[in-house]
Design an enzyme around this catalytic site. Structure first.
Site, PDB file in Angstrom:
ATOM      1  N   PRO A 234       0.643  -1.414  -0.121  1.00  0.00           N
ATOM      2  CG  PRO A 234      -0.307  -0.667   1.982  1.00  0.00           C
ATOM      3  CD  PRO A 234       0.463  -1.867   1.034  1.00  0.00           C
TER       4      PRO A 234
ATOM      5  CB  THR B 151       3.993   1.076  -3.603  1.00  0.00           C
ATOM      6  OG1 THR B 151       2.711   0.804  -3.938  1.00  0.00           O
ATOM      7  CG2 THR B 151       4.527   1.152  -2.413  1.00  0.00           C
TER       8      THR B 151
ATOM      9  CD  GLU C 168      17.650  -9.980  -0.999  1.00  0.00           C
ATOM     10  OE1 GLU C 168      18.110 -10.801  -2.025  1.00  0.00           O
ATOM     11  OE2 GLU C 168      17.422 -10.628  -0.211  1.00  0.00           O
TER      12      GLU C 168
ATOM     13  CG  ASP D 290      15.481 -17.462   0.176  1.00  0.00           C
ATOM     14  OD1 ASP D 290      15.504 -16.766  -0.157  1.00  0.00           O
ATOM     15  OD2 ASP D 290      16.573 -16.743   0.968  1.00  0.00           O
TER      16      ASP D 290
HETATM   17  P1  ADP Z   1      -1.754   2.845  -3.575  1.00  0.00           P
HETATM   18  O1  ADP Z   1      -2.826   2.881  -4.342  1.00  0.00           O
HETATM   19  O2  ADP Z   1      -0.257   2.188  -4.048  1.00  0.00           O
HETATM   20  O3  ADP Z   1      -1.935   2.214  -2.105  1.00  0.00           O
HETATM   21  P2  ADP Z   1      -1.890   5.456  -3.710  1.00  0.00           P
HETATM   22  O4  ADP Z   1      -1.514   5.863  -5.284  1.00  0.00           O
HETATM   23  O5  ADP Z   1      -3.100   6.004  -3.181  1.00  0.00           O
HETATM   24  O6  ADP Z   1      -0.953   3.915  -3.146  1.00  0.00           O
HETATM   25  O7  ADP Z   1      -0.604   6.428  -3.103  1.00  0.00           O
HETATM   26  C1  ADP Z   1      -1.132   7.674  -2.038  1.00  0.00           C
HETATM   27  C2  ADP Z   1      -0.378   9.287  -2.282  1.00  0.00           C
HETATM   28  O8  ADP Z   1       0.956   8.466  -1.527  1.00  0.00           O
HETATM   29  C3  ADP Z   1      -0.361   9.244  -2.854  1.00  0.00           C
HETATM   30  O9  ADP Z   1      -1.176  10.226  -3.251  1.00  0.00           O
HETATM   31  C4  ADP Z   1       1.032  10.674  -3.803  1.00  0.00           C
HETATM   32  O10 ADP Z   1       0.418  11.322  -2.656  1.00  0.00           O
HETATM   33  C5  ADP Z   1       2.045   9.034  -3.231  1.00  0.00           C
HETATM   34  N1  ADP Z   1       2.710   8.408  -3.600  1.00  0.00           N
HETATM   35  C6  ADP Z   1       3.078   7.254  -3.597  1.00  0.00           C
HETATM   36  N2  ADP Z   1       3.732   7.015  -4.597  1.00  0.00           N
HETATM   37  C7  ADP Z   1       4.105   8.343  -5.156  1.00  0.00           C
HETATM   38  C8  ADP Z   1       5.542   8.391  -5.823  1.00  0.00           C
HETATM   39  N3  ADP Z   1       5.999   7.294  -7.024  1.00  0.00           N
HETATM   40  N4  ADP Z   1       5.575   9.622  -6.615  1.00  0.00           N
HETATM   41  C9  ADP Z   1       5.020  10.624  -6.297  1.00  0.00           C
HETATM   42  N5  ADP Z   1       3.811  10.191  -4.990  1.00  0.00           N
HETATM   43  C10 ADP Z   1       3.480   8.838  -4.878  1.00  0.00           C
HETATM   44 ZN    ZN Z   2      16.752 -14.513   0.351  1.00  0.00          ZN
END
Ligand code: ADP
Ligand code: ZN
Length: 640
Positions: A232, A234, A454, A528
């Site tokens: 979550p 990301t 790693e 692993d």
């Molecule tokens: P997910 O759907 O993976 O849970 P979101 O897309 O809802 O995550 O991300 C939540 C917030 O986190 C986004 O609105 C943004 O502000 C920030 N965010 C997450 N990843 C990035 C990224 N790679 N670049 C810029 N902002 C990000």
């Molecule tokens: Zn490993």
């Protein structure tokens, strides 16, 4: 809004309940002896009594008088036609009037019965208000209906929670949020920091949405769906929105749990509704967050019973995905953190057949994410992005966005003109405090262990002929495994014993490196070891690859069979052989690591510094891979 223009089709559960309610009310009004009594004047009343037509009289304490006409006399009072009707339906005629006072009524009736005109009875009753009567009969229904409406609203999250939540009458409607094109802020790839690989993968989808003919004219098939896999925060949602933004198409967003309701059939009907809406807006993108809420593998054992509602929702989703042609221009992106629990049917060709990994950002990517989120802030010159990125290992994009926001709040609270370095550091501390519960933040010592682990995998895979060639290794935590490594697996129809042993050896390289270079072993190798153990047992019990048990396969087709198709002695042998095989490979891993310990140490240090290494780094350190790169050959063959 999205739902309002599409009322014509789609069966709606809400209406069904509405109709039932109406029917109940109707039943009350049009059945039984509930016809309102005819009103007459008091003198008419006296006349009827005098003529001996009245059967019974009820006097209410509010001076209302109700009377029933003798069946034989109805004709005389109302005419023969009406009388026949009443006769047929076996109803009596009731009338009401107002008495001046109850005493005079009593007196009058006494004299009339003395004269033999009135043979009926006079009954006194408490006034029974007409309206009260109505309430007593109808109120329960009203209450039941009101209660039901309330529950429905609850379950659909209130009537004003977005366009889909229209209360009772839209249970079966999809609850997708629609972002029309050209409205609101358009999110593009610029807003998504890092995630270069993921962006590259979705690039093709953008191309298709922009220019479908280019692909379809050549008879090419466009993917219908792609799965964004990652923890979550990301940026999976962000990426999906950016795809819509780049292609400038509408974007439907909803969560997998929006499909799931207590009522049977609602989920499936919502899926249908969603796809219908999407087709009208095509080309467009549907984004389903947390698809595991509906997409979890269907029950394998029918005896255990399953969640039928979820399964029928999933089936509907599969049907819809199969149903629309590849050229209809609807592309479905779904997000999940758990591909492993998804139903295999969802991952089959023509559905979500591609997976795009969206992982936690490494050091450089964190810098970029900070770049995006620092843009709107007023910064003091002492803020150093490099330092911030170093201070936030294991943070997701969302966490970083949070840090920036929190820092601004902290600065504002102390009345500063710009956000300073210290504000960011306080914010980081605060967020780490909150994070510790859900994700583990790495200590320096842990980081070193992971890097050594790693690097162990990476070193071995470089020197083992049949191990999959390395592409990229990070020490950003991922799931249960410590770091993560990407290898280019060969597509093989059959696998030789040597290949499998090499794979095992490379898998054991992590644990071996930990033991050799940190002096202790950790839980970080669990993943692993699990794979190694499975592989060893598989090779021995199923593939007949051990010397003491050659050419036997004890594979048991029955999934829930509890009996082993071999003796206790054989079981013992399988155990021993597996242990011996794993021990042998572990020794081999340690030998190889010691042989290349300088290179391994260098690789590990690089991992500590940069959090990520690529095949080029390994090549610089170890020299060209002794076996050449078979992956190049494969790619060459593909092109040919
Ligand atoms: P997910 O759907 O993976 O849970 P979101 O897309 O809802 O995550 O991300 C939540 C917030 O986190 C986004 O609105 C943004 O502000 C920030 N965010 C997450 N990843 C990035 C990224 N790679 N670049 C810029 N902002 C990000
Ligand atoms: Zn490993």
């Amino acid at each position: 809004m999205a739902n309002n223009n599409n009322k014509k089709t789609g069966f709606n559960l809400g209406w069904l309940y509405g109709i039932i309610a109406m029917a109940l009310l109707g039943l009350y009004f049009f059945s039984g002896n509930n016809e309102a009594p005819r009103r007459i004047t008091y003198s008419q009343f006296r006349e009827y009594v005098q003529k001996g037509w009245v059967e019974a009289v009820i006097a209410y304490d509010n001076r209302k008088v109700e009377l029933t006409i003798l069946p034989d006399s109805v004709g005389a009072v109302l005419g023969q036609a009406v009388a026949d009707e009443y006769q047929k339906e076996k109803r009596s005629v009731r009338m009401v009037t107002d008495a001046g006072s109850l005493e005079s009524l009593d007196e009058y009736l006494n004299t009339q019965s003395a004269e033999g005109n009135f043979k009926g009875e006079l009954i006194y009753k408490k006034a029974d208000h007409l309206f009260t009567g109505f309430l007593v009969n109808v109120l329960p229904f009203i209450l039941i209906i009101a209660f039901w409406v309330l529950i429905m609203r609850r379950m659909s999250g209130g009537s004003n929670s977005g366009p889909g939540g229209g209360g009772v009458f839209s249970v079966g409607k999809s609850r997708a949020q629609l972002f029309e094109k050209g409205k609101g802020d358009r999110i593009t790839f610029k807003d998504v920091a890092g995630q270069a690989e993921a962006k590259q993968e979705v690039e093709e989808i953008v191309e298709f949405l922009k220019n479908p003919q280019k692909y379809t004219e050549l008879g090419g098939k466009i993917p219908k769906g792609a799965l964004l896999v990652g923890p979550p925060g990301t940026g999976k949602t962000l990426l999906a929105k950016a795809v819509a933004g780049e292609a400038d198409v509408p974007f439907f967003s909803l969560s997998g749990s929006d499909f799931v309701e207590m009522f049977v059939g609602v989920g499936a009907s919502r899926v249908r509704d969603l796809f219908r809406q999407a087709k009208e807006k095509a080309p467009c993108i549907i984004f389903i967050d947390e698809i595991d809420a509906v997409g979890r593998a269907r029950g394998k054992n029918p005896a255990m019973g399953g969640n039928d509602e979820r399964e029928s929702t999933l089936n509907q989703l599969l049907t819809e995905m199969d149903g629309f042609g590849t050229n209809s221009g609807v592309i479905i992106l779904a997000a999940t953190n758990r591909v492993d629990i998804l139903d295999k049917a969802l991952l089959r060709a023509g559905r979500f057949d591609r997976q795009i990994h969206v992982d936690l950002p490494d050091l450089n990517e964190r810098k970029e994410v900070f770049g995006v989120h620092l843009r709107p802030l007023k910064l003091s010159p002492d803020v150093d992005v490099d330092l911030l990125a170093r201070q936030t290992p294991g943070f997701s994009g969302a966490d970083i966005a949070n840090v920036c926001n929190e820092a601004a709040l902290i600065a504002a609270r102390s009345g500063k003109k710009a956000v300073e370095k210290q504000d960011f550091l306080s914010a980081v501390d605060r967020i780490i405090g909150g994070l510790e519960k859900k994700t583990k933040i790495l200590t320096q010592e842990e980081k070193r262990t992971i890097a050594l682990h790693e690097a162990g995998h990476a070193t071995l895979s470089w020197f083992l002929e049949w191990a999959d060639p390395l592409i990229k290794v990070t020490i950003v935590p991922r799931g249960r495994a410590l770091g993560a490594a990407w290898y280019l697996p060969e597509e093989r129809q059959i696998t030789t014993r040597e290949q499998m042993l090499d794979e095992m050896c490379a898998l054991l390289g992590g644990r071996a490196a930990e033991e050799l270079f940190t002096g202790h072993i950790s839980t970080g190798a669990m993943n692993d070891l699990e794979r190694v153990t499975k592989q060893a047992y598989g090779m021995i019990a199923y593939a007949g690859m051990s010397e003491k048990l050659p050419n036997v396969c004890y594979y048991n087709q029955e999934e829930y069979g509890f009996t082993k198709p071999y003796s206790e002695a054989t079981a013992q042998l399988i155990d021993n052989e597996s242990k011996a095989m794993i021990a042998e490979q572990y020794e081999r891993a340690k030998r190889l690591l010691l042989e290349h310990r300088e290179g391994h140490a260098e690789l590990a240090q690089l991992l500590m510094d940069r959090e990520v290494i690529f095949a080029e780094d390994a090549e610089r350190i170890f020299g060209k891979r002794p076996w050449g790169s078979r992956s190049d050959e494969i790619l060459e063959n593909d092109k040919a």
